[in-house]
Design a protein around this motif. Sequence first.
Motif, mmCIF file in Angstrom:
data_model
loop_
_atom_site.group_PDB
_atom_site.id
_atom_site.type_symbol
_atom_site.label_atom_id
_atom_site.label_comp_id
_atom_site.label_asym_id
_atom_site.label_seq_id
_atom_site.Cartn_x
_atom_site.Cartn_y
_atom_site.Cartn_z
ATOM 1 N N CYS A 38 47.713 64.932 17.572
ATOM 2 C CA CYS A 38 47.924 64.133 16.353
ATOM 3 C C CYS A 38 47.202 62.801 16.483
ATOM 4 O O CYS A 38 47.047 62.270 17.585
ATOM 5 C CB CYS A 38 49.422 63.891 16.170
ATOM 6 N N SER A 40 48.469 60.050 15.893
ATOM 7 C CA SER A 40 49.362 59.074 16.534
ATOM 8 C C SER A 40 49.397 59.263 18.049
ATOM 9 O O SER A 40 49.723 58.331 18.779
ATOM 10 C CB SER A 40 50.760 59.079 15.913
ATOM 11 N N HIS A 59 54.127 66.174 19.866
ATOM 12 C CA HIS A 59 55.299 66.139 18.976
ATOM 13 C C HIS A 59 55.146 67.075 17.774
ATOM 14 O O HIS A 59 55.962 67.046 16.869
ATOM 15 C CB HIS A 59 55.565 64.704 18.521
ATOM 16 N N GLU A 60 54.082 67.898 17.745
ATOM 17 C CA GLU A 60 53.898 68.836 16.620
ATOM 18 C C GLU A 60 53.919 70.244 17.207
ATOM 19 O O GLU A 60 52.880 70.767 17.618
ATOM 20 C CB GLU A 60 52.569 68.537 15.919
ATOM 21 N N ASP A 161 54.983 67.810 11.422
ATOM 22 C CA ASP A 161 54.724 66.396 11.172
ATOM 23 C C ASP A 161 53.824 66.188 9.959
ATOM 24 O O ASP A 161 54.281 65.709 8.918
ATOM 25 C CB ASP A 161 54.106 65.747 12.427
ATOM 26 N N ILE A 162 52.542 66.572 10.086
ATOM 27 C CA ILE A 162 51.581 65.972 9.148
ATOM 28 C C ILE A 162 51.718 66.439 7.709
ATOM 29 O O ILE A 162 51.453 65.662 6.802
ATOM 30 C CB ILE A 162 50.121 66.133 9.632
HETATM 31 ZN ZN LIG Z 1 51.891 63.767 14.548
#
Ligand SMILES: [Zn+2]
Length: 381
Positions: A38, A40, A59-60, A161-162
Motif C-alpha cells: 500500500c 501508506s 495491512h491489506e 483498505d483501498i
Molecule cells: Zn493500505
Amino acid sequence: MKAVVYNGPRNTSVKEVPDAKIERPTDVLVRITSTNICGSDLHMYEGRTDFEQGRIFGHENLGEVVEIGNAVDRIKVGDMVCLPFNIACGFCANCEKGLTAYCLTTNPNPKMAGAAYGFADMGPYNGGQAEYLRVPYADFNCLLLPEDAREKQTDYVMLADIFPTGWHVTELACVQPGDSVVIYGSGPVGLMAAHSAMLKSASKVMIVDRHPDRLRLAESIGAIAIDDSKASPVEQIMALTDGKGADKGCECVGYQAHDPQGHEHNNMTLNNLVQSVKFTGTIGAVGVYVPQDPGGPDQLSKQGEAILDWGLFWFKGLTIGSGQCNVKAYNRQLLTLIQVGKAKPSFIVSHQLPLDEASKAYQHFDARDNGWTKVVLHPAQ
Ligand SMILES: [Zn+2]
Ligand SMILES: [Zn+2]
C-alpha cells in the motif's frame, strides 16, 4: 514462516520469523493468499514514521482460515476471508457506532484510538505480508467471501483498505449523483475514489497527478486526467468547470505531497483543493497525515502541522471531513458490487508476485517506476 520484515529506511527483506499463532480464544489464524503493498506502507518503508525495525508489513490481507480459537463461533476452518485493515473489538463505544477505525480497546496505547496490522502507532500487531496472520476478534473482523473468492481475489483483496477508503473519501466529500468531483492523487486510493465517484453517478471526475501510467488508468475508467507538471491544476479545473470549481474534492495524497520538482509541501494538495472546489463545496481527506513527522522538511511539518489557507476556506464556506476509513462501514456492500460485476477494483493491479519478490517490489513501487501501480503478493496460492 516467511514474512516481509522492515530493517530500516528503504530496506526490507523476506526472512524466517516465528510462526503467527492463536494468542487469544477470539483469534483465528489465516493462511494469506493475497496481500497488497500500500502507499501508506511507503511512509514506513521510507523511515518517515516510528515503525520499529524487525516488524512485519502488510495491512491489506486475504486468505484461508486454517485454525480457530475456542471462542470463535461464526468463522470456520476453510473459510476464505478478507480482513479490514482496522483491528476492532466490536464492543467499545466507537465500534458500537460503526467507527471501527477508532476502536478504543485494540490499541494498547491509551493516547491512541484505532489499531491495524503492520502499521506505525497502531498497536503491536504483525502484518500479513507473510505466510500466516493472526486475526483478533475474528467473528467481528472477518469479511466472509463468497464461492468465487479464489478466482476474484485480486478484486476482493481491495476490500481490506483501498476500495473502502476510496469510497470513504467520496462519503466525506458528500458526493451526490450529478456532482463534479476533483481528486488529487491518482495512486491506488485516488483511482478507487474515482471508481467510487463513477459508481455514485458523478457527472464529471477529474484526477490530478503527473505519472503517465496512473493518469492513463484514470482515463481508462472515464476520468479526466489532469497533469500538474504541465500547468496549474487549479487553472485546469477552473477551465473544466466554467470557472466555478468542482462541486466536491478528494485528497488522496497525504503529508508527503510534493511538487513536480520533488520538493515536499505537506499543505500543497489541501490548499489546491481549497482553490479547486466551488463556494460551499465539500472536501474529503483520506491521504495520511501524522501528528509527528521528524523527517519533515521544516519545523512546522516536523510537528505534524500544515498551513491551511483558512481565510479562503472560510470565505468560501467550505466543509472538510478527514481520517482513516471505517472499513466495515462499506466492505459488505462493496463486496456485492464486485460479486455482481458492477465494480472491478483490480483494474489498478500491475504486478502479482510471490512473497520472495517483495523487496524488489517495494523498491519499484516506492520509486513510482513506470507501470508499478499496485502490487499484490501471493504468499500461498
Ligand atoms: Zn493500505
Ligand atoms: Zn472497539
